[in-house]
Design a protein around this motif. Structure first.
Motif, PDB file in Angstrom:
ATOM      1  N   PHE A 125       0.843  -1.199   0.000  1.00 56.04           N
ATOM      2  CA  PHE A 125       0.000   0.000   0.000  1.00 56.04           C
ATOM      3  C   PHE A 125       0.890   1.266   0.000  1.00 56.04           C
ATOM      4  O   PHE A 125       0.684   2.199  -0.780  1.00 56.04           O
ATOM      5  N   SER A 126       1.903   1.265   0.887  1.00 55.56           N
ATOM      6  CA  SER A 126       2.815   2.412   0.978  1.00 55.56           C
ATOM      7  C   SER A 126       3.622   2.575  -0.305  1.00 55.56           C
ATOM      8  O   SER A 126       3.941   3.705  -0.710  1.00 55.56           O
ATOM      9  N   PHE A 127       3.958   1.466  -0.953  1.00 63.23           N
ATOM     10  CA  PHE A 127       4.703   1.487  -2.213  1.00 63.23           C
ATOM     11  C   PHE A 127       3.988   2.350  -3.254  1.00 63.23           C
ATOM     12  O   PHE A 127       4.583   3.236  -3.881  1.00 63.23           O
ATOM     13  N   ALA A 128       2.687   2.154  -3.435  1.00 63.20           N
ATOM     14  CA  ALA A 128       1.924   2.914  -4.430  1.00 63.20           C
ATOM     15  C   ALA A 128       1.755   4.379  -4.021  1.00 63.20           C
ATOM     16  O   ALA A 128       1.871   5.291  -4.846  1.00 63.20           O
ATOM     17  N   VAL A 129       1.487   4.610  -2.720  1.00 59.38           N
ATOM     18  CA  VAL A 129       1.293   5.991  -2.250  1.00 59.38           C
ATOM     19  C   VAL A 129       2.580   6.796  -2.406  1.00 59.38           C
ATOM     20  O   VAL A 129       2.586   7.927  -2.912  1.00 59.38           O
ATOM     21  N   LEU A 130       3.704   6.217  -1.968  1.00 62.91           N
ATOM     22  CA  LEU A 130       4.983   6.931  -2.067  1.00 62.91           C
ATOM     23  C   LEU A 130       5.400   7.161  -3.517  1.00 62.91           C
ATOM     24  O   LEU A 130       6.009   8.185  -3.841  1.00 62.91           O
ATOM     25  N   ALA A 131       5.081   6.220  -4.389  1.00 58.83           N
ATOM     26  CA  ALA A 131       5.381   6.411  -5.810  1.00 58.83           C
ATOM     27  C   ALA A 131       4.659   7.651  -6.336  1.00 58.83           C
ATOM     28  O   ALA A 131       5.225   8.447  -7.095  1.00 58.83           O
ATOM     29  N   GLY A 132       3.394   7.847  -5.902  1.00 59.04           N
ATOM     30  CA  GLY A 132       2.640   9.036  -6.309  1.00 59.04           C
ATOM     31  C   GLY A 132       3.216  10.309  -5.730  1.00 59.04           C
ATOM     32  O   GLY A 132       3.287  11.345  -6.394  1.00 59.04           O
ATOM     33  N   VAL A 133       3.648  10.256  -4.450  1.00 55.11           N
ATOM     34  CA  VAL A 133       4.191  11.449  -3.787  1.00 55.11           C
ATOM     35  C   VAL A 133       5.539  11.844  -4.393  1.00 55.11           C
ATOM     36  O   VAL A 133       5.784  13.010  -4.697  1.00 55.11           O
ATOM     37  N   LEU A 134       6.433  10.853  -4.566  1.00 55.39           N
ATOM     38  CA  LEU A 134       7.804  11.159  -4.970  1.00 55.39           C
ATOM     39  C   LEU A 134       7.995  11.271  -6.474  1.00 55.39           C
ATOM     40  O   LEU A 134       8.841  12.046  -6.940  1.00 55.39           O
ATOM     41  N   LEU A 135       7.204  10.510  -7.253  1.00 57.25           N
ATOM     42  CA  LEU A 135       7.479  10.430  -8.692  1.00 57.25           C
ATOM     43  C   LEU A 135       6.304  10.825  -9.577  1.00 57.25           C
ATOM     44  O   LEU A 135       6.454  10.883 -10.802  1.00 57.25           O
ATOM     45  N   GLY A 136       5.117  11.031  -9.006  1.00 58.65           N
ATOM     46  CA  GLY A 136       4.021  11.554  -9.796  1.00 58.65           C
ATOM     47  C   GLY A 136       3.004  10.528 -10.254  1.00 58.65           C
ATOM     48  O   GLY A 136       3.032   9.350  -9.869  1.00 58.65           O
ATOM     49  N   ASN A 137       2.071  11.010 -11.112  1.00 60.02           N
ATOM     50  CA  ASN A 137       0.922  10.214 -11.556  1.00 60.02           C
ATOM     51  C   ASN A 137       1.306   8.895 -12.208  1.00 60.02           C
ATOM     52  O   ASN A 137       0.779   7.831 -11.886  1.00 60.02           O
ATOM     53  N   GLN A 138       2.187   8.954 -13.182  1.00 59.74           N
ATOM     54  CA  GLN A 138       2.548   7.740 -13.935  1.00 59.74           C
ATOM     55  C   GLN A 138       3.120   6.674 -13.019  1.00 59.74           C
ATOM     56  O   GLN A 138       2.798   5.486 -13.151  1.00 59.74           O
TER      57      GLN A 138
END
Length: 719
Positions: A125-138
């Motif tokens: 769950f944190s993997f997907a959230v942090l990906a959005g925070v640090l690297l954006g939509n894609q």
């Protein structure tokens, strides 16, 4: 969160720690990029500390469970975390991607080792959230897709019995699938929402930065300790510093000492006021400051500053805008100077008109008195009577010289421009006063053979006045000596006249250029001059006027009973561009092969202008008009790209008349006025506000100034 005791202190400590050991991704501590870096840093540092504690606590369980893969991965993750924190060469995007993938791998390992009801799904769950925070939509969409595929595979393996089937919370495999779907949906909603929020913040920041990074003014922020936290890239154009260099500099190195004290005083006073009342804006009329540029020069700036307040209505920082007003200050100063000069010129012009009208009749009267006194001296045998006639004759000569100097001082005229060798002019003047130099040792030193473009009559008159002053100052001295030096240095001609005469008292050094001021005759309180030596008081005033008309400078050093040295600096006008000037023009944007008209009655000056513009690196087609009628005739017959125009022209048609004729035919052709005339200087600023294709230079000007101004006008026209 801000109300939690010690939270602000923790954030301050965290920021300092980031600044000390984390990577310098952004010099702007308030940018989204910087905050993403701070989030990643916090995750890595927190993961290392908490992960180490958790590993130590669960090491025995992992060994007992023989979870060797997880042990190896935990050790590897620790080394990887250290590398991501301290190896500064790794780009932020790569660090962030590795950190997110680590979350995924940890989550997947935990699920495979301990089942789906372990903490593994939380890591995914944190993997997907942090990906959005640090690297954006894609990155968020990709992470959700990976989570969906991974959980689908794990669900399939569980439902087919390939891996553990102990599901105490799920009655059926369908319930497990429903839970997995809900997990993915919730994960997708939060991840996409967070990434959308970051995208919106980033877009807002980009708009802000688009403005901040493209305005000519410098935008900056400070914390409450008066440390810069952000400065816009325009600082490079204004002062030569990069933003990064500026952020590391204390205010004491940015401002001059006087301005620094002013800044500190204003900030401290205003911050106290803001604590007690609503007073947020510093008034621009008291916040004009001097600041250093990287090359050591000083500029004047106008600063607007506003205190930024937090939710608790307490000051949290300062937002400011700095504008370069050096040119404005210079223009105001020049305007005031021009107004003062114009006022003096008007008064002197009135004196000149009166003196001019009186001079003829007055000199006729003096001539009659002088002639009768000379005749009387020829026939006079009585000693006392002869002495009286001598006095009358000498006073008529003094009156004639006084009238001559008064008219010369009051007369307003532009210097004629001719090339001549300064040493030849010095020799000519020495020959003129050779009778007065009897008994005086004259030494000529360092006489460089330099050609000067100037008004020969004015320079001659200035040299005569200076030599006469030295001769008078030596009238009571033993071993009288005059030293004359001439040289060229850094594009200037310097000549000095030094004597070992009576000198000038220090309290009068600032008065010697004032009209009618003299220390000779009845003003000779110290009896420094021989009896009979009198001054008009207009000699040095005329010298100063002549030198300033040539855009030169005059300096006087003197000590009583030691001597006086007068130094004159005049700009050198070459007959062509120097090699260094040509190189600088080649590097800059320049225009060539244009059709240019030069309107100039001084042939020496027009020949220089023609030579420069018609040869390399410009190769313009150049026509020359010596007066207004010829200029108008050429303008009607030809299509010019630019006109170089003298304001004062011989005859009834002056430069303004030619300009008016040009504008009737063509409203946009660039026109460069050249003149040192006072009336012109008063009117040109008004004309420039009305006509953007007009500029001016004061005579005499250096060749490089001339061609740069022409290029600037051509560039304005082309854009």
């Amino acid at each position: 969160m801000q109300n939690i005791p010690g939270f602000d202190s923790f954030l301050t400590f965290q920021k300092k720690l980031v600044k000390k050991i984390a990577w310098p991704y952004s010099s702007d501590q308030e940018s989204i990029y910087h905050w993403r870096a701070l989030i990643l840093f916090s995750i890595l540092l927190g993961g290392l500390i908490l992960g180490s504690v958790a590993f130590i606590a669960t090491a025995a369980l992992l060994i007992k469970s023989k979870a060797w893969g997880l042990i190896i991965f935990d050790v590897f993750a620790a080394f990887l975390g250290f590398a991501l924190l301290f190896v500064h060469r790794i780009r932020f995007e790569i660090r962030a991607a590795i950190a997110c993938i680590s979350f995924y791998v940890i989550g997947l390992s935990v699920i495979l080792s301990f089942g789906v009801l372990s903490g593994g799904p939380a890591w995914l769950f944190s993997f997907a959230v942090l990906a959005g925070v640090l690297l954006g939509n894609q990155a968020a969409f990709s992470a959700i897709f990976v989570n969906t595929v991974s959980l689908s595979i794990i669900g399939f393996l569980i439902s087919t019995g390939k891996i553990g089937t102990d599901l105490p919370f799920f009655n059926t495999p369908q319930a497990m699938i429903a839970a997995g779907v809900n997990f993915i949906v919730l994960n997708a909603i939060i991840s996409i929402s967070v990434s959308a929020l970051m995208k919106g913040l980033n877009a807002g920041e980009k708009r802000y930065r688009l403005i901040a990074e493209n305005v000519a003014d410098v935008i900056w922020t400070m914390d409450m300790n008066l440390n810069l936290t952000y400065i816009s890239p325009s600082i490079l154009q204004m002062q030569g510093y990069t933003p990064g260099e500026c952020l590391k500099m204390p205010l004491a190195k940015i401002f001059t000492p006087e301005s620094y004290e002013k800044v500190i005083k204003i900030f401290e006073t205003k911050l106290v006021q803001i604590e007690t009342k609503d007073d947020e804006l510093w008034e621009p009329d008291i916040f004009e400051l001097e600041q250093y540029c990287k090359d050591g020069t000083i500029i004047w700036t106008n600063v607007h500053a506003r205190v930024l307040k937090g939710l608790d209505n307490k000051p949290k920082g300062i937002l400011g805008i700095t504008r370069d007003i050096t040119e404005r200050k210079k223009n105001v100063k020049e305007k005031i100077k021009a107004q003062v000069i114009a006022g003096e010129q008007k008064k002197l012009a009135l004196v000149g008109q009166i003196a001019g009208k009186m001079a003829h009749d007055f000199n006729n009267v003096l001539g009659i008195i002088m002639g009768q006194a000379e005749l009387a001296l020829l026939d006079c045998k009585d000693g006392e009577m002869k002495k009286a006639f001598d006095l009358i004759f000498n006073q008529t000569i003094r009156g004639k010289n006084l009238t001559k100097n008064l008219i010369a001082f009051a007369k307003s005229s532009q210097p004629r421009q001719e090339f001549f060798f300064i040493n030849q002019k010095i020799d000519f003047v020495l020959n003129l006063v050779k009778n007065d130099l009897e008994g005086i040792t004259v030494i000529k030193e360092n006489l460089d053979e330099v050609e000067l473009m100037a008004d020969p009559g004015m320079i001659e008159h200035a040299l005569v006045n200076l030599l006469q002053n030295s001769i008078h100052a030596l009238s009571r001295r033993e071993n009288p000596k005059i030293i004359i030096r001439s040289s060229s240095l850094d594009g200037e001609i310097l000549f000095e006249i030094e004597d070992n005469g009576c000198g000038i008292p220090e309290e009068h050094l600032l008065d010697i250029f004032e009209p009618s001021f003299t220390l000779k005759g009845s003003k000779d309180a110290t009896e420094s001059y021989q009896n009979g030596i009198k001054g008009t008081g207009y000699g040095l005033a005329n010298v100063k006027k002549y030198i300033e008309l040539h855009r030169g400078k005059i300096f006087v050093e003197s000590k009583p009973d030691t001597g006086t040295k007068v130094t004159i600096c005049l700009p050198v006008i070459q007959k062509g561009l120097t090699k260094k000037e040509k190189t600088s023009i080649d590097k800059a944007k320049r225009y060539s092969k244009k059709h240019i008209l030069i309107v100039e009655d001084e042939s020496a000056l027009s020949e220089v202008q023609y030579t420069i513009l018609s040869q390399e690196p410009f190769k313009h087609t150049v026509d020359v008009a010596p007066n207004g009628p010829v200029a108008i005739d050429l303008i009607e017959k030809n299509r010019y790209d630019l006109v170089s125009l003298d304001y004062i022209l011989p005859g009834k048609i002056n430069g303004k008349d030619v300009y008016d004729h040009i504008r009737r035919l063509n409203p946009s052709i660039p026109v460069l006025f050249l003149s040192g005339n006072i009336e012109f200087l008063e009117s040109i600023e008004t004309l420039k506000k009305k006509d953007p294709n007009v500029d001016h230079l004061s005579k005499p000007c250096r060749n490089i100034e001339y061609v740069n101004c022409l290029n600037h006008l051509l560039e304005k026209r082309s854009s």
